[in-house]
Structures are given as C-alpha cells and as structure tokens.
Design a protein around this motif. Structure first.
Motif, PDB file in Angstrom:
ATOM      1  N   THR A  86       0.829  -1.213   0.000  1.00 30.78           N
ATOM      2  CA  THR A  86       0.000   0.000   0.000  1.00 30.78           C
ATOM      3  C   THR A  86       0.857   1.254   0.000  1.00 30.78           C
ATOM      4  N   SER A  87       2.010   1.177   0.626  1.00 30.65           N
ATOM      5  CA  SER A  87       2.908   2.332   0.732  1.00 30.65           C
ATOM      6  C   SER A  87       3.433   2.814  -0.608  1.00 30.65           C
ATOM      7  N   ILE A  88       3.229   2.055  -1.674  1.00 32.60           N
ATOM      8  CA  ILE A  88       3.718   2.454  -2.998  1.00 32.60           C
ATOM      9  C   ILE A  88       3.123   3.798  -3.403  1.00 32.60           C
ATOM     10  N   GLY A  89       1.932   4.080  -2.898  1.00 32.99           N
ATOM     11  CA  GLY A  89       1.246   5.322  -3.247  1.00 32.99           C
ATOM     12  C   GLY A  89       1.935   6.573  -2.749  1.00 32.99           C
ATOM     13  N   GLN A  90       2.902   6.419  -1.859  1.00 34.43           N
ATOM     14  CA  GLN A  90       3.616   7.571  -1.314  1.00 34.43           C
ATOM     15  C   GLN A  90       4.749   8.049  -2.223  1.00 34.43           C
ATOM     16  N   LEU A  91       5.053   7.274  -3.244  1.00 36.57           N
ATOM     17  CA  LEU A  91       6.131   7.644  -4.173  1.00 36.57           C
ATOM     18  C   LEU A  91       5.575   8.602  -5.231  1.00 36.57           C
ATOM     19  N   GLN A  92       5.356   9.817  -4.824  1.00 32.01           N
ATOM     20  CA  GLN A  92       4.646  10.798  -5.636  1.00 32.01           C
ATOM     21  C   GLN A  92       5.335  11.161  -6.947  1.00 32.01           C
ATOM     22  N   ASN A  93       6.631  10.963  -7.047  1.00 33.99           N
ATOM     23  CA  ASN A  93       7.350  11.303  -8.281  1.00 33.99           C
ATOM     24  C   ASN A  93       7.569  10.101  -9.201  1.00 33.99           C
ATOM     25  N   LEU A  94       7.056   8.955  -8.807  1.00 34.12           N
ATOM     26  CA  LEU A  94       7.278   7.738  -9.592  1.00 34.12           C
ATOM     27  C   LEU A  94       6.601   7.841 -10.964  1.00 34.12           C
ATOM     28  N   ARG A  95       7.366   7.533 -11.996  1.00 34.11           N
ATOM     29  CA  ARG A  95       6.842   7.548 -13.359  1.00 34.11           C
ATOM     30  C   ARG A  95       6.755   6.150 -13.955  1.00 34.11           C
ATOM     31  N   VAL A  96       7.661   5.284 -13.534  1.00 31.19           N
ATOM     32  CA  VAL A  96       7.706   3.922 -14.079  1.00 31.19           C
ATOM     33  C   VAL A  96       7.718   2.919 -12.938  1.00 31.19           C
ATOM     34  N   LEU A  97       6.732   2.018 -12.953  1.00 36.54           N
ATOM     35  CA  LEU A  97       6.688   0.900 -12.010  1.00 36.54           C
ATOM     36  C   LEU A  97       6.562  -0.377 -12.828  1.00 36.54           C
ATOM     37  N   SER A  98       7.594  -1.207 -12.777  1.00 39.50           N
ATOM     38  CA  SER A  98       7.578  -2.452 -13.544  1.00 39.50           C
ATOM     39  C   SER A  98       7.840  -3.631 -12.617  1.00 39.50           C
ATOM     40  N   VAL A  99       6.829  -4.493 -12.493  1.00 39.01           N
ATOM     41  CA  VAL A  99       6.925  -5.669 -11.625  1.00 39.01           C
ATOM     42  C   VAL A  99       6.448  -6.921 -12.363  1.00 39.01           C
ATOM     43  N   LYS A 100       6.693  -6.976 -13.639  1.00 37.01           N
ATOM     44  CA  LYS A 100       6.247  -8.131 -14.417  1.00 37.01           C
ATOM     45  C   LYS A 100       7.048  -9.377 -14.052  1.00 37.01           C
ATOM     46  N   HIS A 101       6.505 -10.547 -14.419  1.00 37.69           N
ATOM     47  CA  HIS A 101       7.148 -11.839 -14.163  1.00 37.69           C
ATOM     48  C   HIS A 101       7.384 -12.082 -12.670  1.00 37.69           C
ATOM     49  N   ASN A 102       6.344 -11.859 -11.848  1.00 35.91           N
ATOM     50  CA  ASN A 102       6.397 -12.174 -10.426  1.00 35.91           C
ATOM     51  C   ASN A 102       5.220 -13.088 -10.086  1.00 35.91           C
ATOM     52  N   TYR A 103       4.804 -13.069  -8.842  1.00 33.57           N
ATOM     53  CA  TYR A 103       3.671 -13.902  -8.403  1.00 33.57           C
ATOM     54  C   TYR A 103       2.625 -13.029  -7.702  1.00 33.57           C
ATOM     55  N   ILE A 104       2.506 -11.808  -8.171  1.00 33.08           N
ATOM     56  CA  ILE A 104       1.657 -10.812  -7.520  1.00 33.08           C
ATOM     57  C   ILE A 104       0.178 -11.157  -7.691  1.00 33.08           C
ATOM     58  N   GLU A 105      -0.535 -11.150  -6.567  1.00 34.93           N
ATOM     59  CA  GLU A 105      -1.961 -11.482  -6.554  1.00 34.93           C
ATOM     60  C   GLU A 105      -2.849 -10.255  -6.385  1.00 34.93           C
ATOM     61  N   THR A 106      -2.291  -9.178  -5.788  1.00 36.81           N
ATOM     62  CA  THR A 106      -3.097  -7.981  -5.554  1.00 36.81           C
ATOM     63  C   THR A 106      -2.299  -6.708  -5.826  1.00 36.81           C
ATOM     64  N   ILE A 107      -3.013  -5.703  -6.290  1.00 36.31           N
ATOM     65  CA  ILE A 107      -2.483  -4.351  -6.467  1.00 36.31           C
ATOM     66  C   ILE A 107      -3.292  -3.451  -5.531  1.00 36.31           C
ATOM     67  N   PRO A 108      -2.648  -2.621  -4.711  1.00 39.00           N
ATOM     68  CA  PRO A 108      -3.385  -1.809  -3.740  1.00 39.00           C
ATOM     69  C   PRO A 108      -4.163  -0.658  -4.380  1.00 39.00           C
ATOM     70  N   GLU A 109      -5.247  -0.253  -3.710  1.00 39.03           N
ATOM     71  CA  GLU A 109      -6.035   0.895  -4.147  1.00 39.03           C
ATOM     72  C   GLU A 109      -5.175   2.150  -4.232  1.00 39.03           C
TER      73      GLU A 109
END
Length: 296
Positions: A192-215
C-alpha cells in the motif's frame, strides 16, 4: 585485438578519453597513471581481474566502464577516485558490494552492478550520498535493506531478476524515485505504501507472483507506465480508473476477471470504460436491492 596496452598510449598526457573496449587485455600497465588528464576510461569486454593502484594518479577520472571482465571484487583503487561519477561493472563475477571502497566516491551518481553474483545489499548502502541510478539486476539478492530508504537522492532503482520476496514499506521514503524496476523476482504483492512515491513515473513488476495491487496505486499522480504482466492477478483495484488516459498500463498474461483479461489487455482506456460502467451497474443493483428490502 589487443592483448596488452601499447606503451606509447600512456605518453599521451593530455588525453581525455581512452576506449580500450572489446579486446583481450588481462591487465592495465602501471603507466596508465601517467594519463593525469583522463576523464573517461572504457575497458568493457576484456579479461581484467583487477586494476593497477597507479590509477589513483588519475584523480579526476569521471567515468570508468569495466563491464564484461573477470572482476571478482570492486577494485580497491576505486576508493581513491574521489571525482568518479559513473562506475559500470556489469557482467563480472563480483560477489560482494564493498561499501568501504565505494563510500569515498562522494560524487558517484551512477553505479551499475547488474549481472554479478551479489547476495546482499549492505546497510552501508546509505553512504552513497549522491547516487541517482543504482542497477543491481541479475544478481542473487533476496531482500532490500531498510537502510535503502536513506538513499534519498536515488531516482532509478533497478532490481530485476533477483530473488526478492517483498518491497519494504521503508522504500516509500525515496521521495525522488522516478523509476522502480523489479521484474522477475518472487513478489506476491505491491505494498500500500507504494502510493507515497509521488514522483514515480515507471513501475515495472512483471514476471512475479503478484496477486493484488493496492487501491493506493491511484495516488501515483506522475505515473506514466505500470507493467504488471505475467503475474497472478484476478482483479485490478477500481481506483485504477483514476489514472490519466496517457498512462500505459500493461496487464497481459494474468487471470483477470475484474476487468476481464481481454478488456485489460486493450489498455487503460478500455479498463476505465469498463470500470466506470461496472461502478454504475453496482450502484443500480444496490439501489434496487435497497428498494426491495424497504418494500418487504
């Protein structure tokens, strides 16, 4: 193809750039220290196992490219190059990130250590006071230390193709982070804390085992690319509809039902249209259900 450096090159005392890449050099001669005006040294794809200590006599060296050699450790002379700005050590055999050799490089902006054999990011990583780009792809890392949060100058962090199991909440302190690349790890969620990265332009997490993305992903107001392909997602957060239509959202090869995978594969515009319609249908159904309850 050179197997040894021609001695006459070391007589060029006003030389600024020396490119010795794509040869078969097993060592650099001590006389390399005579090149006191050198600003860039490129020795990629050779057979080097270390560097001569005499390189310290080139104190204003800014760029040192040593990728594709046979280094098993960061050469000790690195600690004596205070003006070094770019250090590229891709595709060697380095097993340890020795901060005692890197910390003295107060001007280091780019550190490339992808495709080595590093298992641990030391807590002393926080001593890299000017670093902006840190590349540790293709190593043997299993965790990100909390101390990484102290590297506040960091703009691009690339940790793809390791064995990392989670993104620590402390990473949210990296307020200047623009790109976070963690493809090919063992992640099961995005915090959930990913939302605090206010300057983030690119988030790449492909090829993992991710089941959920936070609101909270909708809080990334500057985001331009989100790549979650090849995970185990069954639904996307409805807040994803708050993304600008300019955002490139890649979701291929998941198991999405909300929105359906075939809708998600078409991109953010299709996803927004579906979720907006989904929200309307949920609201109508809720009102209808409430009316029936009242009537009874």
């Amino acid at each position: 193809m050179l197997e040894m450096l021609t001695p006459s090159i070391c007589l060029l005392q006003k030389l600024n750039v020396l490119n010795l890449s794509e040869n078969s050099l097993t060592e650099l001669p001590p006389d390399i220290g005579n090149l006191g005006c050198l600003r860039e040294l490129h020795v990629e794809n050779n057979e080097l196992e270390t560097l001569p200590v005499e390189l310290e006599r080139v104190p204003r060296l800014l760029t040192l490219c040593l990728s594709g050699n046979k280094l098993v450790a960061v050469p000790p002379v690195i600690a004596r190059l205070p003006y070094l700005r770019d250090l590229l050590l891709f595709n060697n055999k380095i097993r340890k990130l020795d901060m005692s050799l890197l910390a003295p490089c107060h001007n280091l902006v780019v550190l490339g250590l992808a495709m080595n054999r590093i298992k641990v990011i030391p807590a002393a990583i926080s001593q890299l006071e000017s670093i902006r780009i840190l590349q540790l792809d293709g190593n043997r890392l299993t965790a990100i230390p909390d101390e990484m949060s102290e590297v506040t100058t960091l703009k691009y962090l690339s940790l793809s193709n390791n064995r990392i199991e989670y993104i620590p909440d402390t990473l949210s302190s990296l307020s200047n982070l623009v790109g976070l690349l963690m493809d090919g790890n063992s992640l099961t969620e995005v915090p959930t804390s990913i939302g605090q990265l206010q300057n983030l332009r690119v988030l790449s997490v492909k090829h993992n085992y991710i089941e959920t993305i936070p609101e909270s992903i909708s809080l990334l107001v500057n985001i331009e690319l989100v790549d979650v392909c090849d995970n185990k997602l069954t639904r996307l957060p409805t807040t994803i509809s708050e993304f600008s239509e300019r955002v490139e959202l890649k979701t291929n090869n998941n198991q999405l039902t909300l929105p359906p995978q075939q809708v998600a594969d078409k991109g953010i515009i299709s996803i927004k249209a579906f979720l907006d319609g989904y929200g309307d249908s949920v609201e109508v159904e809720s009102i209808h259900s409430e009316f029936e309850t009242t009537a009874i």
